[in-house]
Structure formats: C-alpha cells, structure tokens
Design a protein around this motif. Structure first.
Motif, PDB file in Angstrom:
ATOM      1  N   UNK A   1      -7.492  -2.531   0.879  1.00  0.00           N
ATOM      2  CA  UNK A   1      -6.481  -2.301  -0.073  1.00  0.00           C
ATOM      3  C   UNK A   1      -5.830  -1.173  -0.205  1.00  0.00           C
ATOM      4  N   UNK A   2      -4.357  -1.187   0.760  1.00  0.00           N
ATOM      5  CA  UNK A   2      -3.369   0.094   1.020  1.00  0.00           C
ATOM      6  C   UNK A   2      -3.197   0.275  -0.188  1.00  0.00           C
ATOM      7  N   UNK A   3      -3.067   1.951  -0.924  1.00  0.00           N
ATOM      8  CA  UNK A   3      -1.794   2.193  -1.730  1.00  0.00           C
ATOM      9  C   UNK A   3      -0.424   2.492  -1.506  1.00  0.00           C
TER      10      UNK A   3
ATOM     11  N   UNK B   1      -0.481  -7.324  -3.887  1.00  0.00           N
ATOM     12  CA  UNK B   1       0.124  -9.010  -2.815  1.00  0.00           C
ATOM     13  C   UNK B   1      -0.124  -8.419  -1.347  1.00  0.00           C
ATOM     14  N   UNK B   2      -0.604  -9.457  -0.475  1.00  0.00           N
ATOM     15  CA  UNK B   2      -1.163  -9.748   0.779  1.00  0.00           C
ATOM     16  C   UNK B   2       0.357  -9.893   2.135  1.00  0.00           C
ATOM     17  N   UNK B   3       0.620  -8.790   3.159  1.00  0.00           N
ATOM     18  CA  UNK B   3       1.277  -9.386   3.939  1.00  0.00           C
ATOM     19  C   UNK B   3       1.006  -8.705   5.273  1.00  0.00           C
TER      20      UNK B   3
ATOM     21  N   UNK C   1      -6.919 -15.533   8.838  1.00  0.00           N
ATOM     22  CA  UNK C   1      -5.429 -17.204   9.114  1.00  0.00           C
ATOM     23  C   UNK C   1      -4.104 -15.464   8.366  1.00  0.00           C
ATOM     24  N   UNK C   2      -4.642 -14.715   8.057  1.00  0.00           N
ATOM     25  CA  UNK C   2      -3.122 -13.852   7.801  1.00  0.00           C
ATOM     26  C   UNK C   2      -2.825 -12.998   8.295  1.00  0.00           C
ATOM     27  N   UNK C   3      -3.830 -12.262   9.578  1.00  0.00           N
ATOM     28  CA  UNK C   3      -3.067 -11.447  10.600  1.00  0.00           C
ATOM     29  C   UNK C   3      -3.628 -11.769  11.565  1.00  0.00           C
ATOM     30  N   UNK C   4      -4.041 -13.188  11.793  1.00  0.00           N
ATOM     31  CA  UNK C   4      -2.865 -14.050  12.664  1.00  0.00           C
ATOM     32  C   UNK C   4      -1.590 -14.999  12.768  1.00  0.00           C
ATOM     33  N   UNK C   5      -0.879 -14.719  11.204  1.00  0.00           N
ATOM     34  CA  UNK C   5       0.159 -15.348  11.831  1.00  0.00           C
ATOM     35  C   UNK C   5       1.125 -14.028  11.488  1.00  0.00           C
TER      36      UNK C   5
END
Length: 752
Positions: free
Chosen positions: A101-103, A126-128, A480-484
């Motif tokens: 997780x990046x600060x 959160x995840x982006x 899935x998030x990285x593929x998106x």
C-alpha cells in the motif's frame, strides 16, 4: 439446489469481495439475511476460510480477504521503494498481510507527524489502477525512537546534525557534542533518536561511524546498514566452520561424468554444473548442485545464521554471503577438478524436448572445467583459441543440442518473453565506478537458465508426488485491477486488451511481438512488467504464471538461497537419501519461514538497487549541466521519472519545472497533460534532459526536461479538475507557454 446449505463458501466470499467495508460477523450476517441456525454455518465458514488463509482476521469478530486490505483499518509502514515512496501493509490479528500500500499523505485536512518505517496508524485505503493507496487518519504508534537513521554527519558549532541517506526519511537529527562519539564532518554514521518533546527539535546520538562519504565503498556500506543486512558472522558460526565436515552418507559416483560449470567470469562460488548426452530417441541431461545440506545441518549455529540472512546480497563492489567464505567459495563450491558432494537430477527428454522421466541422486562429482559464459559461447560460435575448445565436442555440443530440443517444448509452453536489458556497474581497481555497461545476453545464459528451470520443476514434481512439505516458488497471475489499468493504457495507443478472459502468457507475448518494431516497444515492455505480480515463497502451490508452469520450486542455488536448502532437505527426507533431511519442526513452520524468506529477498533487492543508484550518482556527479537523451519510465502527480540513455540511471524531473502551464496527471494514459493546450508528456516518450543536481548520498538525480511536450492527441478531451490529479500548485500558472527550459528560464522557480 437440493442438498445445498445456505450460506455456502462462495456466497460468503462473494459478499465480502463486493462489500469490503462490512467486516464483522454481524454485518455479514445482516447483509446475507442469515438467521437462526444459519449463523452457526456462517461462523464455521468464516473460521474455515481463515484457517485456509483466504480470510485474515482484522479484529475479534472481523475479517477481510487476505489479498485485499480493508477500506479503513490499521496499517504498518514496512519499507521504502525504489522511487522513495513509503510502503505499508494492512495489519491483522496475526501481523501484516495483503498487498503493498503506497502512502498518500493524511486524510482530508488532517495533519500530523510524517510516518516512517516501523510506524503504525489508522488509515483509509483505496485502490486505483491496480495500486493501493493509504490516506492516514491518525498516526498512533511512532517507531522513530527505535528506528536508526543512516546518513552523513555535518559538524556545527554545538555538535552536528545528520543528513539522512534515505530520500524519503524526512527526519532531522541534531547531535550534541557529547553524543557525536568521534564522528567528524563528512563521516557516514548511524544514529538513534533520543526521546524529547514533540514540539522541540529532535536530538540523536551517533551509535556507529561507518566510514567516509568520499570512500568508494560508501554506496554499499550505506545500503547494508540502512537495511540491516548482517555482514559479520558470529563467533560460534565461525568456530563451527573451522572443523566442519560433510555428513557421511551413501553416494553415487559421478566423477567420471564431465560435468562443467558455466558462470559469469567473475563468479566466486559455483553451485551448479551441467552435462548432456545424446540418446537414440532423445537426450539425457544432468544438473548437479552443491550439496549444502551435508554441511549446513538443522539446529546448528551455521543453520540459524543462514536462515536469518535468507539469501546472499550482491553489490557492485562486494557480496554479503549467506554462508561464510569457507563454505560459499570453497567447501561447497563446485571447484574445477576437485571432488565435491552434490545433489543431482538426471532428466530424460524426447526429441521434442518433452521430459519423460527424472531421478534425483546424492552423489560425488568432479567439475571437468570452469567456463565463463563468454568462453562457452565463443567455442560454440567457432572462435578458436579459448578454454572452451577442449570441451566443444564432448560437452558443449551435446549441451546445445539438448537446449535446442528443450527450446521446442519451451516455445509450446510460451513463458512470458520479457527480456529486459540489465545494467552492470563496473568497479575499477581504485574502488570507483569505471564504467556502466549493459550485460550481454548469450545463448549460454539462456541454456543454463532453461536447465535450471527444468531441475526446479523436477524438484517440485518429486516432492509433490511424495506428499512431502515443500516451499513453492509462486508467481500469481496479474490482478484484475492491474489488467484493467493495462487495458486503459493500451486504449490510449488505439490497442485493445481482452478483459474478462483468464490472463495467459501467450497473450502478453503476442502484444510484445506485435509492437517490437514500433515506437511503443519499450513502454509496452515496461507496462507489462509492472502489471505482473511479485514472486513469493509459499508452502501452498499457486503455480508460476511468468514461466507458465503448474509446479515450481527453487532447488539450484543452495549456496546463496535458504529456500533451496529447504528443498534439498525435503528431497533428502522424502527419498531417504540421508539423515540430514527436513526436520518436523521446520516442516511445521514453513508458513512463517516462507514469509521471512520473502522479506529477506526484498530487503536484499532494495539494498542492491539503492547501492546501484548511489554508484550511478557518483559516476554522474561531475556531469552536472550536461545534456542526455532519456525515456520517460514513470509519470506521477509530482513529476516524471526518466531513465537516461547510456547509464540506465533513473532521474526525476519535478512538475514545477516543466513549464508555466497547469499540468494534470492522467492516470489512465500515464501522462501529464497541460490543461490549456492539451500538450502532453507521456510514458515511453524520448526526451532531452539536463542534469541539474546530483546527490550521491541519497543516489538522487534531479533533471530538467528540455524537449517540448507532444501535441494534443486528435479527439483528446481537455483535462479539467476531474481529469486527474494536478501538480504541486493548486491554481493555474498564468502563461500557457510551454517553451523548453533551455530557451526560457524562470527565476526563483520552486522545486517539486
């Protein structure tokens, strides 16, 4: 369906995945409308999923998916990555879990002390774009009082101060005269903060003087101490080594087989040897590995120290070994024309490179030759006069013949074909950097890699068939998030990526092949690399996505990796090859051991990367003001990361120095876009840069972009306040000019 109970595992997992903020048993029960006796079923399912490691307990009656941090929860800051970002992980009842997780600063208008490695806090996560980010709500456990600082000591009239060696360490320590402990101006030191008033200046005490900043070895010294990599071996370990002998056991005599080692020309230890022989209907290949288990036995001081270190760490000027020199470079090393105990695997392949069978051997071997990659390749290429000539017909040609056959099976398997250039820092006799080169890749390298892969697969297959405890080398498929995020980026290049399909290496390889001769080749390789998961050790198998293998373990490097020693011991136990196999205690603790070995591996990688960055900064320190060509390899809200041609050094160009336009970070297209003109600096773009500042202590390079941005793309929407994150200033910078900096310089410009 008749006979199916409610709730079931799939329903519970699906609910938790879709509702990550609902973590307690009561919330899950309420969301699933579970009542009465069904609550007992739910409780049993939650406990079962927790015992399997699918769920992580985050509270007394709260759970989260083990691969997903909860939206709000406790995090612990564990490390600093290659870009200087502070990296955390979620904290469960049994410790840290889940992805990096990046600060990303404090939540909203909250303010507080800057966190450091070792600190804990309450955060929103959160995840982006496949990346998790944490906004800190409260820092409630400060680790600075126990966390040493490594840096340069600077004298002042009242003592001194320490300039931290880590770019992300924002602490500033003052040192009283009585606490400098002999440190002089320019010394590299470690220091511990002293407890003091939160509002006052932070004071510290020098605990060790490491050396001088002008010492060529400083780059490695700083990395070693900053990452707490053990250097000196304890006395009890050295005493054991003095009288150590290999365990006596029944061995097969392999001394008549011309096994040879093929390694880098400057290799000091040799832990693998190879041999091939043509059969009527295929090939026989033998891979022999140093029998480290015969020397390093469970329960000894030597074993405890090897496990603690986890692996060897390699710097441009030195190696910090996992085992003492007497073993790593002598007794365990497969030295030329000397008998050595070994663990070997004999593999039989058909003409198409498909393995038909294999067997493991505990034997004694004698290396017929020590060849470098260059010597082996020169002999195969017909360049006569080298050491490899004598072994061309009996050894090298059969090796290449077997490799060619295995190439057919490899092509059918289709592992991920990411062949990225690797830089090499060459150190001269004076200890300074003499050159930065790109490592040449020969067929000799690929041959050894392929044979080692086959040996590793054989080890995993044998142990799995025996039902033995095993440390797998696991490489999960991309999330899935990285593929998106990959699909979003490719869309900006008018390329499509099929979402919804199971990720396959062949699909990545087709993309690489289709773009190999285009301007986008390098950036696509970089983005594909970033989409991949990190490989880990784990006692449960999840396959190796990158190699496209169902079973994989590390067997071939026990001199420098403890994981391989564990696999050797498991083979010895399960195949009854001796009394020095895997103990029941170690077999029972493989989960903890796997986690520890992942930590030591990443610690070494970070230290190696950090030292290399410092050496590159030292090499470029007399080139401030010079211009270079570079390629944008990272785009962030704060500016651009640029890899400079020739050296491969990574520098940073702050957003505040690009131009007077208002730059918006467009995460999807990995670009900085000017809000007014739509001009853009984007991932993969080749730019001209000026080297503005070098900080060898931190390994930092500050760059200024001289090239004009690319023009607006046809049909590109002008980014607005919702188009992405902006640069460090919160309002427009007035002029919409984007003249390059070498034509128009702004006085007093603030650095980002």
């Amino acid at each position: 369906m008749p006979g199916m109970s409610f709730p079931d595992r799939e329903t519970v997992l699906d609910f938790i995945t879709k509702n990550p903020s609902l973590t307690t048993k009561q919330e899950i029960a309420r969301g699933l409308k579970v009542k009465g006796r069904e609550r007992q079923t739910l409780r049993a399912i939650l406990r079962e999923l927790e015992s399997e490691g699918v769920l992580e307990r985050t509270g007394k009656r709260a759970w989260a998916k083990a691969d997903t941090p909860p939206p709000t929860g406790v995090i612990v800051f564990e490390s600093i990555d290659e870009h200087g970002d502070l990296i955390a992980r979620a904290v469960g009842r049994d410790g840290a879990f889940g992805p990096a997780i990046h600060y990303a600063g404090y939540q909203g208008k909250s303010r507080g002390p800057a966190p450091g490695v070792g600190d804990r806090g309450l955060a929103k996560v959160d995840e982006t774009g496949g990346e998790y980010r944490a906004k800190l709500i409260k820092l409630f456990e400060k680790g600075d009082e126990e966390t040493p600082m490594t840096g340069r000591f600077e004298r002042t009239p009242k003592g001194g101060r320490i300039v931290p060696a880590n770019r992300k360490d924002k602490r500033s320590l003052l040192i009283s005269e009585s606490d400098r402990n002999g440190a002089e101006d320019g010394d590299l030191v470690t220091a511990l903060p002293k407890p003091g008033k939160p509002a006052g200046p932070a004071f510290g005490v020098v605990t060790e003087v490491l050396g001088r900043m002008d010492d060529p070895r400083a780059a490695s010294l700083l990395a070693i101490h900053a990452h707490n990599i053990p250097v000196e071996f304890p006395k009890d370990v050295l005493n054991e080594v003095k009288t150590i002998k290999p365990l006596s056991c029944r061995r097969e005599d392999l001394t008549g087989i011309p096994l040879i080692t093929i390694d880098p020309h400057d290799a000091r230890d040799h832990d693998d040897a190879v041999y091939a022989e043509k059969l009527d209907d295929g090939w026989k290949v033998i891979v022999a590995i140093a029998d480290v288990a015969a020397y390093v036995r469970p329960g000894t001081a030597l074993d405890r120290e090897a496990q603690k270190r986890g692996n060897s760490t390699y710097f441009p000027d030195r190696v910090v070994p996992m085992l003492p020199f007497e073993l790593s470079a002598d007794a365990c090393s497969l030295r030329e024309l000397e008998d050595r105990p070994c663990m070997a695997v004999e593999m039989i392949f058909d003409e198409s490179g498909t393995k038909r069978k294999h067997r493991f051997i505990r034997g004694t071997m004698r290396s017929a030759a020590k060849l470098s990659y260059e010597e082996a390749q020169a002999a195969i290429d017909g360049k006569t006069g080298g050491k490899g000539d004598a072994f061309l017909e009996p050894v090298l040609k059969p090796l290449w013949g077997a490799y060619e056959a295995l190439g057919q099976a490899r092509e059918h398997r289709a592992p991920l074909e990411l062949d990225l250039p690797e830089r090499r820092v060459e150190i001269g006799e004076d200890g300074n950097v003499s050159a930065i080169t790109t490592k040449e890749r020969f067929d000799a390298h690929r041959l050894i890699e392929e044979f080692m892969i086959q040996a590793n697969v054989a080890a995993a297959e044998t142990l799995e068939a025996q039902g033995a405890p095993l440390l797998y080398r696991v490489h999960d498929q991309p999330s899935d998030a990285k593929l998106a995020a990959l699909a979003d980026f490719l869309q900006t290049l008018d390329m499509k990526w099929p979402l919804g399909e199971r990720p396959q290496t062949g699909r990545f390889n087709r993309l690489l092949s289709e773009t190999r001769e285009t301007d986008h080749a390098d950036v696509i390789s970089e983005v594909i690399l970033r989409s991949q998961a990190q490989a880990v050790y784990h006692p449960e198998n999840n396959g190796h996505f990158g190699l496209n293998l169902a079973k994989y373990a590390h067997f071939t490097s026990p001199i420098r990796r403890y994981s391989d020693l564990v696999v050797h011991r498991a083979l010895i136990s399960s195949l009854k090859l001796g009394e020095d196999g895997l103990t029941k205690e170690m077999a029972a603790s493989l989960h903890d051991l796997a986690s520890h070995l992942v930590d030591t591996e990443r610690r070494s990688m970070a230290a190696e990367r950090e030292a290399t960055d410092r050496y590159l900064a030292l090499y470029l320190s007399d080139k401030v003001g010079a211009e270079f060509e570079g390629r944008i390899t990272g785009v962030t809200p704060a500016g651009l990361f640029i890899r400079m041609a020739g050296t491969g050094a990574d520098g940073f160009a702050p957003i505040s120095k690009l131009s007077d336009e208002y730059w918006v970070h467009d995460e999807g297209s990995m670009a900085l876009i000017a809000r007014g003109s739509g001009k853009r600096y984007e991932m993969g773009q080749i730019v001209r840069v000026s080297l503005e500042e070098v900080t060898p202590l931190q390994g930092g390079l500050l760059l200024e972009v001289l090239s004009l941005p690319r023009p607006r793309k046809p049909g590109q929407k002008t980014p607005g306040s919702r188009g992405g994150r902006t640069g460090p200033r919160g309002k427009s910078r007035g002029s919409m000019s984007s003249k390059p900096r070498h034509k128009r310089r702004k006085k007093g410009g603030k650095r980002g």
